[in-house]
Structures are given as structure tokens and as C-alpha cells.
Design an enzyme around this catalytic site. Structure first.
Site, mmCIF file in Angstrom:
data_model
loop_
_atom_site.group_PDB
_atom_site.id
_atom_site.type_symbol
_atom_site.label_atom_id
_atom_site.label_comp_id
_atom_site.label_asym_id
_atom_site.label_seq_id
_atom_site.Cartn_x
_atom_site.Cartn_y
_atom_site.Cartn_z
ATOM 1 C CE LYS A 270 7.265 -3.096 10.677
ATOM 2 N NZ LYS A 270 7.981 -2.720 9.394
ATOM 3 C CG LEU B 131 8.081 1.332 2.956
ATOM 4 C CD1 LEU B 131 9.321 1.820 2.491
ATOM 5 C CD2 LEU B 131 6.819 2.058 2.558
ATOM 6 C CB ALA B 132 9.934 -5.786 2.608
ATOM 7 C CG ASP C 225 -9.186 -2.483 19.420
ATOM 8 O OD1 ASP C 225 -8.460 -2.791 18.548
ATOM 9 O OD2 ASP C 225 -10.309 -1.765 19.247
ATOM 10 C CB VAL D 297 -10.880 1.500 11.566
ATOM 11 C CG1 VAL D 297 -10.274 2.629 11.359
ATOM 12 C CG2 VAL D 297 -12.372 1.593 11.502
ATOM 13 C CG PHE E 139 -1.648 1.158 1.714
ATOM 14 C CD1 PHE E 139 -2.238 2.120 0.755
ATOM 15 C CD2 PHE E 139 -1.437 1.406 3.172
ATOM 16 C CE1 PHE E 139 -2.794 3.358 1.014
ATOM 17 C CE2 PHE E 139 -1.846 2.629 3.636
ATOM 18 C CZ PHE E 139 -2.634 3.527 2.761
ATOM 19 C CG ASN F 201 -4.105 4.105 13.188
ATOM 20 O OD1 ASN F 201 -3.545 4.422 14.178
ATOM 21 N ND2 ASN F 201 -4.915 2.821 13.273
ATOM 22 C CE1 TYR G 263 4.191 -4.976 11.797
ATOM 23 C CE2 TYR G 263 3.323 -3.707 13.304
ATOM 24 C CZ TYR G 263 3.782 -3.814 12.083
ATOM 25 O OH TYR G 263 3.565 -2.772 11.260
ATOM 26 N N GLY H 49 2.090 -7.775 -0.407
ATOM 27 C CA GLY H 49 1.867 -6.831 -1.494
ATOM 28 C C GLY H 49 1.097 -7.437 -2.686
HETATM 29 C C1 UD1 Z 1 -3.283 -1.233 14.205
HETATM 30 C C2 UD1 Z 1 -2.915 -2.330 13.463
HETATM 31 C C3 UD1 Z 1 -3.121 -3.375 14.529
HETATM 32 C C4 UD1 Z 1 -2.110 -3.064 15.470
HETATM 33 C C5 UD1 Z 1 -2.029 -1.593 16.142
HETATM 34 C C6 UD1 Z 1 -1.144 -1.459 17.131
HETATM 35 C C7 UD1 Z 1 -3.904 -2.254 11.130
HETATM 36 C C8 UD1 Z 1 -4.873 -2.502 10.381
HETATM 37 N N1 UD1 Z 1 -3.894 -2.592 12.517
HETATM 38 O O1 UD1 Z 1 -4.530 -1.132 14.925
HETATM 39 O O2 UD1 Z 1 -2.912 -4.658 13.905
HETATM 40 O O3 UD1 Z 1 -2.104 -4.091 16.733
HETATM 41 O O4 UD1 Z 1 -2.334 -0.648 15.254
HETATM 42 O O5 UD1 Z 1 -0.703 -0.179 17.304
HETATM 43 O O6 UD1 Z 1 -2.806 -1.821 10.758
HETATM 44 N N2 UD1 Z 1 -12.439 -0.922 14.096
HETATM 45 C C9 UD1 Z 1 -13.824 -1.028 14.044
HETATM 46 N N3 UD1 Z 1 -14.479 -1.565 13.353
HETATM 47 C C10 UD1 Z 1 -13.781 -2.081 12.106
HETATM 48 C C11 UD1 Z 1 -12.504 -2.040 12.154
HETATM 49 C C12 UD1 Z 1 -11.661 -1.486 13.184
HETATM 50 O O7 UD1 Z 1 -14.449 -0.426 14.918
HETATM 51 O O8 UD1 Z 1 -14.522 -2.756 11.174
HETATM 52 C C13 UD1 Z 1 -11.999 -0.381 15.245
HETATM 53 C C14 UD1 Z 1 -10.771 -1.163 15.989
HETATM 54 O O9 UD1 Z 1 -11.578 -1.871 16.924
HETATM 55 C C15 UD1 Z 1 -9.983 -0.068 16.601
HETATM 56 C C16 UD1 Z 1 -9.850 1.105 15.749
HETATM 57 O O10 UD1 Z 1 -11.048 0.701 14.957
HETATM 58 O O11 UD1 Z 1 -10.567 0.391 17.858
HETATM 59 C C17 UD1 Z 1 -8.794 1.118 14.819
HETATM 60 O O12 UD1 Z 1 -8.409 -0.137 14.159
HETATM 61 P P1 UD1 Z 1 -7.416 -0.470 13.071
HETATM 62 O O13 UD1 Z 1 -7.504 0.436 11.843
HETATM 63 O O14 UD1 Z 1 -7.304 -2.015 12.916
HETATM 64 O O15 UD1 Z 1 -6.026 0.096 13.787
HETATM 65 P P2 UD1 Z 1 -5.267 -0.186 15.265
HETATM 66 O O16 UD1 Z 1 -6.217 -0.788 16.219
HETATM 67 O O17 UD1 Z 1 -4.833 1.072 15.544
#
Ligand code: UD1
Length: 329
Positions: free
Chosen positions: A162, A87-88, A291, A200, A19, A185, A158, A44
């Protein structure tokens, strides 16, 4: 902001079909640089290369970053390399929990070997894709770079892998400038919405465009710091294309890359409904295990040292993402 500083160069981008990697390749080519892209298509996707695969200054190698002597082989074929954008990685947190050893091998060990090789080959800049996951779960926001340290309790291999790689990149001494960009994000066109672990925004936009309800995990009051992919690419270019030799010590380091703003997931869902011109159709499901509650970047360091700042606000970035999703869906 000048994103094309320095001479025209040859750059290696690992994770070129990812991405962010694909957007970075596109930008480097548009600035006039030669780009040697590497990807093994583990996560990828070939379609991400589509817009520039046949560009005369783009060369692609389907190889893994764990291969010994990779950079040397690329240099033999394409000449001296000015910058390596690494980035890989294994990008899935759940996968890293299932396969911690493989995660350390790819995300830490391979980075250390590439870094050493880059130094021997006289590469000027090495820019690494760090992650907000390096911070584990912290209470105090916004997060400053020193908040990830040996005391951190990482939530996944992970995050720890990192962190270890970031520290190694940033503490490089000598003629190579090492920068780790700890991205929060990231969102934007080409982000894959298809897995439950997809970002998300890609999931919500995908659902909204398909006229399906958006599902929030938990109460929706958790917050994240969303940064648009072209702003992240700006940061990569500022870090990787600089050529001021006296500046190595000042520039080497770890830098947060985020908007510096907290957005709650429920407000995000509402905004996406509004921008896609649909009635609010939002459902609430159980909280996602593991989360974190909040995540916001302090971006003072990157603003001061690299003169970077985000240019695309959330509404604008979402509009572009929605347009892309409509066109590709
Ligand atoms: C990101 C990483 C995650 C990692 C975390 C560590 C991605 C996609 N996720 O998670 O793997 O553990 O950083 O910092 O890179 N949500 C919803 N509905 C959805 C999808 C997500 O409510 O359909 C919520 C999730 O529960 C979360 C928030 O949206 O609270 C963000 O989710 P996400 O985009 O996965 O990011 P991170 O939680 O920051």
C-alpha cells in the site's frame, strides 16, 4: 461542506462491491454522477450492490484490476472517465503474509498500471485507498503523513504494498491529480463481521446484538482511531470530484483520514454494551500476535488542503452500525 463539486461526470470505482466501495458508489449516484463499478468478488460481496445495482446510471463489470487495458475497455464502452477511485485490493493482512508476491502484484503493480493508463486516457483525478498499515509500528502519535517512509519497518506485505502504491499515486506529475487516502480504522454498515480478522467494531457489534460476550485481545488499553464510513466517502468525493485545474499540485498527495482521536478497545467495548442496552459482558483473551499498540491520525493536512473533517462522532456512528446489524442479522 460541498461534496458534489464540479460537473456531473463518469467515475470508475474499483472494489465497488466492497464495504467502502459500495458506499462510495451509492453516494456518487446520489450526487448525479454515472458510476462504472468493477469488482471480481474476491472479497467484495454481491449483496453490497443490492441497493443500487439496478440504478440507470450504474454499470457493473465483474473483472479484475490486474487485467491489461481495463480502463481503456471501460472508456470505450462508457465514454470519457473523469475520476478513478481505486479501492480494489487484497485487503487481508494475514493473506498478504501468506502470499506476498500476489499482494504486490494486486496492490502495487496493478495500481501503477491503472495509474499510467488513467493518465494516457486523460482521467482528471485518481484517488487511491491507502492504509494506516503503511506506517508499520510507530511509537509517536499522532501519525503524520511523513511518518511512513523508506525507513519504515512494515509489519506485512500489505502495509508495504500500500505504501509503494500511495507514493506512486501521490507523486504523479502532469495533468492527472493523484491522491492517496490513508484511512485509519473504518467502520459502519456493511462491514463484514464474520472473520477473526474483521474490524473490531463489526465483531463487537455483531456479538453484542447476538447477546454474546465481547472478547478483547490483550489488556484492552491499546488504542485505535475509528472513522465512520460516510466520513471516508466524503473524503473520496472531495479528492475525486474537484475540477480546479490550477490546483493539481496543491491537491496531489497522501492524506490521513481518521477522526484524530484515540479510543481504547476496552472503552469501545463498554460503549457498545451501553448502546445495545446490555450488561457489560466482556472477556479478555491473549494479545493478538503482531498487534500494534496505538494508532492515531494527525488530520491537519486533509483538513487544510481538502477542507475535510469528520462529521460523525463515535457514538452516532456506532448507533447507525448497531441499527444496520439488527436489520441485517
Ligand atoms: C488493522 C487491520 C489489520 C492490520 C492493521 C495495520 C482490519 C480489520 N485490521 O488492524 O489487518 O494489520 O490495521 O494497521 O482492517 N480486537 C479485539 N477483539 C476482537 C477484534 C479485535 O480486542 O474481536 C482488537 C485487536 O487486537 C486490536 C484492535 O482491537 O488491538 C483493533 O483491531 P482491528 O479492528 O483488527 O484493527 P487493527 O488492529 O488496527
Amino acid at each position: 461542506m460541498d461534496k458534489g463539486q464540479g460537473p456531473l461526470t463518469t467515475c470508475v470505482v474499483t472494489g465497488a462491491a466492497g464495504f467502502v466501495g459500495s458506499h462510495l458508489c451509492e453516494r456518487l449516484l446520489s450526487l448525479g454522477h454515472t458510476v462504472v463499478g468493477v469488482d471480481n468478488f474476491f472479497s467484495g460481496r454481491p449483496e453490497n450492490l443490492k441497493t443500487f445495482a439496478s440504478h440507470p446510471r450504474f454499470f457493473f463489470h465483474e473483472r479484475s484490476v490486474t487485467e491489461t487495458g481495463l480502463l481503456t475497455a471501460l472508456k470505450d464502452q462508457h465514454g470519457p472517465v473523469f475520476a478513478v477511485f481505486h479501492l480494489a485490493a487484497i485487503v487481508s493482512v494475514p493473506y498478504s503474509l501468506e502470499r506476498p508476491e500476489e499482494t504486490f502484484l494486486v496492490n502495487t503493480q496493478a495500481t501503477l498500471l491503472l495509474l499510467e493508463e488513467a493518465e494516457v486516457l486523460g482521467v482528471r483525478n485518481f484517488v487511491f485507498a491507502g492504509s494506516a498499515a503503511e506506517y508499520g509500528d510507530r511509537d509517536r502519535m499522532p501519525l503524520t503523513e511523513a511518518d511512513a517512509n523508506e525507513e519504515t519497518r512494515w509489519l506485512s506485505p500489505y502495509g508495504e504494498a500500500k505504501y509503494r502504491a500511495s507514493v506512486a499515486v501521490a507523486s504523479r506529475r502532469g495533468s492527472l491529480c493523484g491522491v492517496s487516502l490513508r484511512c485509519f480504522n473504518i467502520y459502519g454498515p456493511r462491514q463484514d463481521p464474520s472473520s477473526p480478522y474483521s474490524g473490531v467494531i463489526s465483531r463487537f457489534v455483531n456479538m453484542a446484538v447476538a447477546q454474546r460476550p465481547l472478547t478483547i485481545f490483550g489488556d484492552g488499553l491499546q488504542t485505535r482511531d475509528f472513522v465512520f464510513v460516510s466520513d471516508v466517502v466524503d473524503a473520496y468525493c472531495l479528492a475525486g470530484l474537484r475540477d480546479d485545474k490550477d490546483d493539481i499540485k496543491r491537491t496531489s498527495g497522501v492524506f490521513n483520514v481518521g477522526s484524530g482521536r484515540a479510543t481504547s478497545i476496552v472503552n469501545l467495548a463498554r460503549l457498545i454494551c451501553r448502546l445495545t442496552h446490555r450488561p457489560e459482558s466482556i472477556t479478555f483473551g491473549p494479545e493478538r500476535p503482531g498487534d500494534i499498540r496505538h494508532s492515531t491520525a494527525n488530520i491537519e493536512a486533509i483538513t487544510r488542503v481538502l477542507q475535510w473533517k469528520p462529521r460523525i462522532g463515535l457514538k452516532d456512528g456506532l448507533t447507525r452500525t448497531i441499527q444496520w446489524m439488527r436489520g441485517s442479522g
